[in-house]
Structures are given as structure tokens and as C-alpha cells.
Design an enzyme around this catalytic site. Structure first.
Site, PDB file in Angstrom:
ATOM      1  CB  CYS A  58      33.976  10.479  -7.899  1.00 21.15           C
ATOM      2  SG  CYS A  58      34.762  12.186  -8.478  1.00 21.15           S
ATOM      3  CD  GLN A 124      41.017  12.528  -3.400  1.00 19.84           C
ATOM      4  OE1 GLN A 124      41.232  11.470  -2.364  1.00 19.84           O
ATOM      5  NE2 GLN A 124      39.860  13.113  -3.039  1.00 19.84           N
ATOM      6  CB  ILE A 197      31.406  16.929  -5.361  1.00 22.40           C
ATOM      7  CG1 ILE A 197      32.545  16.472  -6.021  1.00 22.40           C
ATOM      8  CG2 ILE A 197      30.479  17.158  -6.395  1.00 22.40           C
ATOM      9  CD1 ILE A 197      32.344  15.114  -6.635  1.00 22.40           C
ATOM     10  N   GLY A 198      29.601  18.576  -2.932  1.00 21.58           N
ATOM     11  CA  GLY A 198      28.172  19.421  -2.649  1.00 21.58           C
ATOM     12  C   GLY A 198      28.612  20.697  -2.409  1.00 21.58           C
TER      13      GLY A 198
END
Length: 418
Positions: A58, A124, A197-198
């Protein structure tokens, strides 16, 4: 500073954009999902790019790879995304050779993160390398570099408190709610999207808000149920989204869509609603701001929240940088060795050929010639000579390229490998 090449005509580049100069909208245009990364790797292979790694979060999208010119990498990225080369150049950075290596260390250890010490990025890099390896685009240089960055990241985690305290986008969003909403335990909270993230936001909400009125909605219901089960929360179907938004006092959007998932049409305007959009690209339409009772806050604003935790983390930056320098030095040492290994191997081959010819000559010439002893002595001399050359090439005072050229000329060496 010397240039570090793995092949004669290509340099190592890092090209990308991040939260520092590109806002969420621009970052959204250049974000890459897994199929897009795979497609870039495939295209890179076709045009002869020698090794490539792609990461997209993000906060940043970056390509690390070998090319004759960085534009080859920039074009690969722009062809695969919704952004243009012109837009990219306005906010982009390009690092070459040593600077590109240093940049990856900084990124992978959380020193370049939007929230200092956020270590999400290292996973990542691991995933990016896995994709490169799968597509046969991970050369030994990239493998060693990624492993070195992972090693530096682990050491910083273990030996400093750079990532101490709860600070992340997920925590920042919960902190914003706690600071701006009264009677939080009585409010209805709806979490839409249960990716990483959620999930983290959900965990932080449960932990810090003492609120059991949390409802989860995800396109795939099973994923929401997995998380809800842990915390005894309510799960609703994707089809109930509008109804649940009407009931909510706080809506947290953490979906990973390329286009907005929440628009003005979904919202009941008569009731106050706080919306936090934790997605890149933005997943809440800007037209939502036209509604009087709605407050919309995006991830970029949340990430600017600085607190005591961040101030404390800054104290550990020098220690983290010292660890990076140590690990990077080891990597560069390996790289230099790798650079002259073909010459040393060719020298060894040449000396072995000389040895074999001389032993053959002496065997015919001298009666009772002890071939075994001659082999032992010759091998030891060859080992000492090649070690002497290797030590010379490792020395900081030496111009490696000039020395390599001289050795090749003097011994008339033929190199068989890159």
C-alpha cells in the site's frame, strides 16, 4: 564507490515510487497484484532482463533488476499498470548499483517505511523473491541480496527495539478511533475486508476498544468467519453490506480492490458515520465526502500519527544502521569475490595445464621421476599462487578491474563463465 555488476553490460537498478512523493491515488495507479507481477517477470525474461524482483504494497511499488538502462524497468512497470511514464517520472526514484543495494536494505529493515520500524515489508520481499524464483528470474545475486536483507531485518528485530510498541497502520487506525470517538464500547463497528490490514485492525479493535459490537463482512465469507471465530464477532454476508453500513457508527474499509468498493449510494446520510479507508488504491469513493454526517479518513492521514512509540523507535535507528552496514559489507565482499572468481578459476586452470605439461615432460626425461610427489608440491604451489592473487584482488587499495585485466593479459586467460 565501485560499480557492482553481475554481467558486463548491465547495471543493477531499483526503480519505484513510495508514499514519500506519491499520494494514495498515484500509488494506486501503479499498484501490482500477483498476476501483474508474474506478467512483468515473464515480459522481462523475453526482453533479456537479467534477474528481476517486484514488490507492491500500500505504500510503495518497486522493481529491482538488471538492465542496460533503467527505462527498460520503468516501461515494464508502466505497461502493466494504469499509470503513465510521465506520471511515474514525476514521483519516481531510480537507484543504481551500490545505491540500489543500499535502498533495498533500508526498505527491507523498516527504515524507509511510512511508520518507522514497520516490518511488514520483509514478507513482501520474501514473496517477491519466491515469485521471481518460480519464473526463473532470480539469479544468485538477487538470492544473496534478499537473504542478506532478511538477515539484517532479523538482527534488527532481535538486537534493537526498532519495532517495539504497537505501531502500524492497523494500530494507527484504532488509535484514531480511540482519540476521536466517545463511548467507543457502545458504538457499532463494521469491518469490511479481512486481508492482512483488516485482520490486524480487528485484533487491535478487540484489544483496545473493549467493544463486542463488531461485525465483519468479506467477499469470501469463510475468511471473515475464521477471524470472527477467534474473537466471537458477528459475520454478515457481502449482500448485507448496505444494511450493515446503515447500522454502523464506524466503518473500516480494508478491501484490496482496484476500484472503490464503497460509494455514496451505499451510505445512509441521516446518521453520523466515521469511515476509515485503509486501502491502496482508495476503496472509498471521494463523493462520500459530500455527505454532511460522514467523516472520511484515509490511510495516508493515519500514517502521520506520531506518538511516543515512534519517538522511542527513532533512538534505535543508529544501531539498526550499524547492523545494516555490517551485513551489507559482508554482501559486498561476497560480490567482489564473485566478480573475480572466474579469473581466479581460469588462472588455476592455466597453472594446472602448465603443471600437467611439465610433469609429463619430466617423467619422460628423468628416470625414476616421482610423479606423485611432484603433483603434491605443484598443487601446493598453485594453491599458494592463486591465494596470493585472490588476496591482492580483495584489498581495498587495489583497482580490481585493472588488476583482473592485467592477470588475464599476463597469463593469456580464457574465461568460460560470466
Amino acid at each position: 564507490m565501485r560499480d557492482y555488476h553481475i554481467s558486463k553490460h548491465n547495471s543493477f537498478y531499483a526503480v519505484g515510487l513510495s508514499y514519500k512523493k506519491a499520494d494514495a491515488e498515484v500509488r494506486g495507479k501503479f499498484s501490482l497484484d500477483v498476476p501483474a507481477i508474474d506478467h512483468i517477470l515473464g515480459k522481462a525474461k523475453e526482453i533479456g532482463v537479467d534477474g528481476l524482483l517486484a514488490i507492491s504494497t500500500c505504500n510503495r511499488t518497486e522493481l529491482y533488476g538488471f538492465a542496460q538502462h533503467p527505462y527498460q524497468l520503468i516501461k515494464l512497470l508502466c505497461d502493466e499498470t494504469n499509470g503513465t511514464v510521465e506520471e511515474f517520472q514525476e514521483v519516481a526514484y531510480v537507484y543504481k548499483n551500490h545505491d540500489a543495494i543500499s535502498h533495498m536494505f533500508k526498505v527491507g529493515t523498516g527504515l524507509d517505511s511510512q511508520i518507522l520500524g514497520d516490518f511488514e515489508i520483509i514478507s513482501q520481499i520474501k514473496q517477491g523473491f519466491y515469485r521471481s524464483k518460480k519464473q526463473d528470474m532470480a539469479n544468485p545475486f538477487l538470492e544473496r541480496l534478499c537473504n542478506s536483507v532478511i538477515q539484517a531485518s532479523k538482527r534488527i528485530k532481535n538486537e534493537t527495539e526498532l519495532s517495539s510498541g504497537a505501531t502500524s497502520v492497523a494500530f494507527a487506525s484504532v488509535k484514531y478511533i480511540l482519540d476521536n470517538v466517545d463511548d467507543i464500547s457502545k458504538k457499532n463497528i463494521l469491518l469490511f475486508g479481512t486481508g492482512k490490514i483488516g485482520r490486524n485492525t480487528c485484533e487491535n479493535l478487540v484489544k483496545h476498544s473493549n467493544n463486542s459490537h463488531i461485525t465483519l463482512i468479506n467477499r469470501t465469507r469463510e475468511k471473515a468467519e475464521d477471524i470472527a471465530g477467534k474473537f466471537q464477532l458477528t459475520v454478515k454476508d457481502y449482500g448485507d453490506l448496505q444494511t450493515e453500513i446503515r447500522k454502523a457508527d464506524i466503518l473500516v474499509v480494508a478491501t484490496g480492490a482496484q476500484l472503490p468498493t464503497v460509494s455514496k449510494a451505499l451510505i445512509y446520510p441521516k446518521k453520523p458515520l466515521l469511515i476509515l479507508d485503509l486501502s491502496v488504491p482508495k476503496n472509498v469513493s471521494d463523493d462520500v465526502k459530500e455527505l454532511d454526517n460522514v467523516t472520511l479518513v484515509h490511510l495516508d492521514e493515519l500514517s502521520q500519527i506520531t506518538d511516543e512509540t515512534l519517538a522511542k523507535r527513532k533512538e534505535y535507528v543508529p544501531k539498526a544502521e550499524a547492523i545494516i552496514e555490517k551485513v551489507k559489507k559482508d554482501f559486498l565482499k561476497w560480490l567482489e569475490t564473485r566478480k573475480f572468481a572466474p579469473v581466479i578459476n581460469a588462472l588455476k586452470d592455466k597453472l594446472n595445464t602448465m603443471k600437467a605439461e611439465e610433469i609429463d615432460f619430466q617423467t619422460k626425461k628423468i628416470e625414476g621421476f616421482d610423479q606423485i610427489q611432484a603433483e603434491i608440491i605443484s598443487d601446493r604451489i598453485i594453491q599458494k599462487i592463486t591465494k596470493q592473487f585472490a588476496n591482492h584482488l580483495k584489498s581495498n587499495e587495489v583497482d580490481t578491474d585493472d588488476s583482473l585485466e592485467l592477470i588475464q593479459k599476463v597469463f593469456q586467460l580464457e574465461l568460460h563463465s560470466k
